[in-house]
Design a protein around this motif. Structure first.
Motif, short mmCIF file in Angstrom:
data_model
loop_
_atom_site.label_atom_id
_atom_site.label_comp_id
_atom_site.label_asym_id
_atom_site.label_seq_id
_atom_site.Cartn_x
_atom_site.Cartn_y
_atom_site.Cartn_z
N GLU A 1 3.95 9.39 -0.36
CA GLU A 1 3.22 8.45 -1.14
C GLU A 1 3.91 7.95 -2.47
OE1 GLU A 1 -0.95 8.32 -3.55
OE2 GLU A 1 -0.77 9.70 -2.24
N GLU A 2 3.79 6.52 -2.61
CA GLU A 2 4.40 6.00 -3.64
C GLU A 2 3.62 4.94 -4.23
OE1 GLU A 2 7.63 5.29 -4.36
OE2 GLU A 2 8.69 6.62 -2.75
N ALA A 3 3.94 4.54 -5.58
CA ALA A 3 2.87 3.73 -6.24
C ALA A 3 2.57 2.52 -5.55
CB ALA A 3 3.48 3.34 -7.67
N SER A 4 1.10 2.18 -5.36
CA SER A 4 0.70 0.69 -4.63
C SER A 4 1.14 -0.29 -5.91
CB SER A 4 -0.54 0.79 -4.17
OG SER A 4 -0.75 1.81 -3.30
N VAL A 5 1.35 -1.53 -5.00
CA VAL A 5 1.81 -2.38 -5.98
C VAL A 5 0.85 -3.80 -5.60
CG1 VAL A 5 3.35 -4.17 -7.04
CG2 VAL A 5 4.14 -1.71 -6.24
N THR A 6 0.10 -4.40 -6.40
CA THR A 6 -0.63 -5.67 -6.61
C THR A 6 0.06 -6.64 -7.36
OG1 THR A 6 -2.70 -4.52 -5.91
CG2 THR A 6 -2.64 -6.67 -6.50
N ASP B 1 0.98 -1.24 -0.15
CA ASP B 1 0.05 0.05 -0.09
C ASP B 1 0.98 1.36 -0.09
OD1 ASP B 1 -1.84 1.89 0.22
OD2 ASP B 1 -3.06 1.03 2.01
N GLY B 2 1.33 1.87 -1.21
CA GLY B 2 1.87 3.01 -1.36
C GLY B 2 1.29 4.38 -0.80
N VAL B 3 0.11 4.42 -0.56
CA VAL B 3 -0.51 5.61 0.02
C VAL B 3 -0.01 5.88 1.40
CG1 VAL B 3 -2.91 6.53 0.96
CG2 VAL B 3 -2.64 5.20 -1.30
N TRP B 4 0.39 4.75 2.05
CA TRP B 4 0.80 4.91 3.52
C TRP B 4 2.30 4.61 3.47
CZ3 TRP B 4 -2.27 7.36 6.61
CH2 TRP B 4 -3.41 7.35 6.15
N ALA B 5 3.13 4.81 2.40
CA ALA B 5 4.62 4.45 2.40
C ALA B 5 5.32 5.53 3.23
CB ALA B 5 4.89 4.59 0.86
N PRO C 1 3.10 -0.58 4.22
CA PRO C 1 1.92 -1.80 4.71
C PRO C 1 1.92 -2.52 3.71
CG PRO C 1 1.14 0.47 5.21
CD PRO C 1 2.16 0.64 4.37
N PHE C 2 1.94 -3.97 4.10
CA PHE C 2 1.86 -5.18 3.14
C PHE C 2 0.81 -6.00 3.82
CE2 PHE C 2 3.14 -9.61 1.89
CZ PHE C 2 3.14 -9.42 0.52
N THR C 3 -0.03 -6.63 2.85
CA THR C 3 -0.87 -7.55 2.94
C THR C 3 -0.76 -8.79 2.09
OG1 THR C 3 -2.84 -6.60 1.70
CG2 THR C 3 -2.68 -6.33 4.24
N LEU C 4 -0.98 -10.08 2.55
CA LEU C 4 -1.06 -11.28 1.75
C LEU C 4 -2.38 -12.05 1.72
CD1 LEU C 4 0.92 -12.94 -0.14
CD2 LEU C 4 1.63 -14.06 1.73
N ASP D 1 6.38 -4.02 3.44
CA ASP D 1 7.15 -4.44 2.33
C ASP D 1 8.41 -2.95 2.49
OD1 ASP D 1 8.32 -3.79 -0.08
OD2 ASP D 1 6.63 -3.78 -1.31
N THR D 2 9.47 -3.54 2.71
CA THR D 2 10.56 -2.54 2.86
C THR D 2 11.62 -2.74 1.97
OG1 THR D 2 10.16 -2.59 5.17
CG2 THR D 2 12.12 -1.64 4.62
N THR D 3 12.02 -1.64 1.21
CA THR D 3 13.33 -1.67 0.38
C THR D 3 14.25 -0.68 0.85
OG1 THR D 3 11.68 -2.25 -1.25
CG2 THR D 3 13.76 -1.59 -2.14
N LEU D 4 15.47 -1.16 0.63
CA LEU D 4 16.61 -0.25 1.33
C LEU D 4 17.74 -0.11 0.21
CD1 LEU D 4 18.08 1.20 3.76
CD2 LEU D 4 18.78 -1.24 4.24
N GLY D 5 18.00 0.88 -0.07
CA GLY D 5 19.37 1.32 -1.02
C GLY D 5 20.38 1.36 -0.30
#
Length: 160
Positions: free
Chosen positions: A52-57, A40-44, A153-156, A133-137
């Protein structure tokens, strides 16, 4: 005193012959099947601030096995063309993968990011799984001595 020693030795001997506990395939720990993975990119957050980031499904196909109720491994195959190993420890699943060219720089180059999906049973409802969902550079990328870190935030959710 001697009787207690003998009882202690016999107890240890009996316990050492007991087979280790194995996971019940129906215990709800192992994940197998098709799932919808949603970041959920809205809560990034970037640098602890909402950004805000792009949400990804994605659709994930997961296979996993457990040797005990606390020790499981598996594999995720995403419909976005990547796959990665997954591991379960202490009530939490983790999927790690490298995202090539994740952090673009002003000079036209780009650096990879290390993406980690961390998720567990939701509360109070166990489904969907919830997590991050965490991405680290890398620190020093693009000439900046501070790593870029984006957390969403991430849901499965099982499909079907």
């Amino acid at each position: 005193m001697l009787a207690r020693l003998i009882i202690g030795v016999l107890t240890l001997a009996v316990l050492s012959c007991v087979a280790p506990a194995h996971a019940d395939p129906n215990d709800g720990v192992a994940l197998n099947g098709t799932y919808t993975a949603f970041s959920d990119g809205v809560w990034a957050k970037t640098k602890d601030s909402l950004h805000e980031e792009a949400s990804v499904t994605q659709t994930w196909t997961i296979t996993s096995t457990c040797t005990t109720y606390q020790d499981c491994t598996g594999r995720v195959v995403s419909d976005q063309g990547w796959s990665a190993d997954m591991v379960y420890r202490s009530g939490t699943w983790r999927v790690r993968r490298t995202v090539d060219n994740w952090e673009p720089c002003p000079d036209g180059t780009a650096h990879p990011g290390e993406q980690t999906f961390t998720f567990w049973h939701g509360y109070p409802d166990p489904i969907p799984y919830k997590g991050w969902d965490t991405t680290l550079g890398p620190s020093g990328a693009c000439g900046i001595n501070r790593p870029l870190n984006i957390r969403m935030p991430f849901t499965l959710t099982p499909v079907g």
